[in-house]
Scaffold this active site. Structure first.
Site, mmCIF file in Angstrom:
data_model
loop_
_atom_site.group_PDB
_atom_site.id
_atom_site.type_symbol
_atom_site.label_atom_id
_atom_site.label_comp_id
_atom_site.label_asym_id
_atom_site.label_seq_id
_atom_site.Cartn_x
_atom_site.Cartn_y
_atom_site.Cartn_z
ATOM 1 N N SER A 129 0.829 -1.205 0.000
ATOM 2 C CA SER A 129 0.000 0.000 0.000
ATOM 3 C C SER A 129 0.860 1.251 0.000
ATOM 4 O O SER A 129 1.984 1.252 0.525
ATOM 5 C CB SER A 129 -0.861 -0.025 1.265
ATOM 6 O OG SER A 129 -1.439 1.229 1.488
ATOM 7 N N TYR A 154 -1.602 -0.173 10.220
ATOM 8 C CA TYR A 154 -1.891 -0.827 8.937
ATOM 9 C C TYR A 154 -0.683 -0.687 8.001
ATOM 10 O O TYR A 154 -0.171 -1.662 7.454
ATOM 11 C CB TYR A 154 -3.140 -0.213 8.289
ATOM 12 C CG TYR A 154 -3.357 -0.675 6.864
ATOM 13 C CD1 TYR A 154 -3.740 -1.985 6.597
ATOM 14 C CD2 TYR A 154 -3.155 0.185 5.781
ATOM 15 C CE1 TYR A 154 -3.908 -2.424 5.290
ATOM 16 C CE2 TYR A 154 -3.331 -0.239 4.483
ATOM 17 C CZ TYR A 154 -3.705 -1.548 4.240
ATOM 18 O OH TYR A 154 -3.869 -1.988 2.950
ATOM 19 N N LYS A 158 2.212 -3.576 6.526
ATOM 20 C CA LYS A 158 2.618 -3.792 5.124
ATOM 21 C C LYS A 158 4.132 -3.633 4.988
ATOM 22 O O LYS A 158 4.789 -4.386 4.284
ATOM 23 C CB LYS A 158 1.898 -2.800 4.202
ATOM 24 C CG LYS A 158 0.391 -3.009 4.112
ATOM 25 C CD LYS A 158 0.058 -4.303 3.396
ATOM 26 C CE LYS A 158 -1.428 -4.555 3.311
ATOM 27 N NZ LYS A 158 -1.774 -5.878 2.790
#
Ligand code: NAD
Ligand code: WQD
Length: 341
Positions: A129, A154, A158
């Site tokens: 992302s 989050y 990643k």
């Protein structure tokens, strides 16, 4: 007859995974899906069949954190490569429940790589992302923009996985790994038959627009209009889901002749403000929103858009669909949801 290659798609009933499955089937791959449906709907499989005409999709309903079930799939199917979508994606959940989040996003990925290693499967494509970039990095963000401080757990999950994948590639010269950093996927399949249908509301702009469009009062909240942008609202690189999913198939093909680890941004290279998106959606849908300007949302950065030149050069891939395409397909999908749910 040339034998078809089988690709395992984890999270293949989800928003991006289901779109990618359609592309893989169109490109003559066989597909095996694992998804425990925590954030998706079993009806997705029928929708994929309706669009592609492929009716005998192989589907396994379990949590990828169950290693013995995972290994069993690898033993039963002759898997050539893996596209790994299965993960949690709600930024808010990552802030409120970081341990559950890391367990799924990092632990789940390690399980997949371990099963691949046992079974000698060497091709892996990972959904990363744009949130891995440092919040201070300036757009256009290229693959070598600074990664030091992603703005939430989050993004960190990643980034940690990206680093693990680097170590795996260093330890095995035959392992190939494509890291795809998505910007802001939006829209739905052009047929309007498949799109984003989350069980957990992650707060993303696309689902929020659909929700507001269907509401009685047509209220829409914009988080912040005091950013240093042309109209004060945030700028993002919105990319059509169909363009995005095509990038995965190109990445798989890239590794037919290349090895090692490669990272690519998948974006359009253009930014639109939140207000521009809403106004375009109003025109396309014919709905007029009551816009409420609210305080900034925690963790949001003012501007994020990509340089996707590397993907263009290496993968012969370029986003070709416009914001209007995204929004009109999103509209079609919202009518489909009305009819079928
Ligand atoms: P999604 O929630 O629609 O799809 C994820 C799918 O994985 C869901 O169907 C869910 O049920 C499944 N899943 C999750 N954990 C699982 C587990 N442990 N075992 C089995 N199945 C599991 O999300 P999406 O938007 O399609 O995102 C796909 C991937 O792309 C994710 O890794 C996400 O982090 C990443 N990504 C998404 C965006 C975005 O804006 N949508 C942007 C950047 C990266
Ligand atoms: C876009 C803009 C909001 C809803 C996150 C992840 C990224 C990717 C996509 C992945 C922001 C504004 C939104 C609303 C609003 N995710 N907004 N009202 O935050 O850029 O990126 O999702 O898995 O990795 O970080 O996307 O769609 O949430 O927001 O004003 O009701 O729309 O504040 O400026 P974001 P988003």
């Amino acid at each position: 007859m040339i034998e078809k290659e089988t690709i395992l798609v984890t999270g293949g009933c989800g928003y991006i995974g289901s779109s990618c499955v359609i592309d893989l089937l169109d490109q003559n791959y066989d597909v095996v899906i694992i998804d425990d449906l925590r954030n998706s709907n079993i009806k997705t499989l029928d929708r994929i069949s309706e669009i592609t005409g492929v009716t005998n999709l192989k589907f396994y309903d379990f949590d990828i954190n169950d290693f013995s079930k995972l290994l069993h799939v690898f033993e039963n199917e002759s898997i050539k490569g893996v596209i790994h979508f299965a993960a949690e994606k709600s930024v808010q959940m990552s802030i409120n429940h970081p341990l559950d989040f890391y367990e799924n996003n990092i632990g789940g990925t390690i399980n997949i790589i371990k099963a691949m290693s046992i079974m000698g499967v060497k091709n892996f494509i990972f959904s990363s992302s744009a949130t891995v970039y440092d919040k201070e990095s300036l757009s256009p963000l290229s693959e070598d923009s600074s990664l030091l401080n992603p703005s939430n757990p989050y993004g960190k999950s990643k980034l940690f996985v990206e680093q693990i994948l680097k170590d795996v590639c260093n330890s095995d010269e035959n392992f190939s790994c494509g890291i795809l950093r998505y910007f802001n996927p939006m829209g739905a399949h052009n047929s309007g038959k498949i799109g984003e249908d989350p069980k957990n509301n992650g707060g993303n702009l696309g689902p929020a627009l659909v929700k507001a469009m269907k509401s009685e009062n047509k209220n829409f909240q914009i988080f912040g209009n005091d950013y240093e942008t042309r109209d004060g609202t945030c700028i993002r690189d919105f990319i059509h889901i169909t363009d995005l999913s095509k990038g995965h198939v190109n990445a798989l093909k890239y590794f037919e002749t290349n090895k090692g680890l490669c990272t690519w941004n998948l974006g359009t290279g253009r930014g639109h403000t939140v207000l521009e998106v809403i106004e375009a959606f109003e025109k396309i849908s014919g709905v007029k929103f009551n816009i409420e300007f609210c305080p900034r949302r925690e963790g949001d950065i003012a501007i994020s858009y990509s340089s996707s030149i590397k993907a263009e050069n290496d993968l012969n891939w370029k986003a070709s669909l416009s914001l209007s395409d995204m929004l009109s397909d999103l509209c079609k999908w919202s009518y489909e949801l009305d009819g079928k749910k």
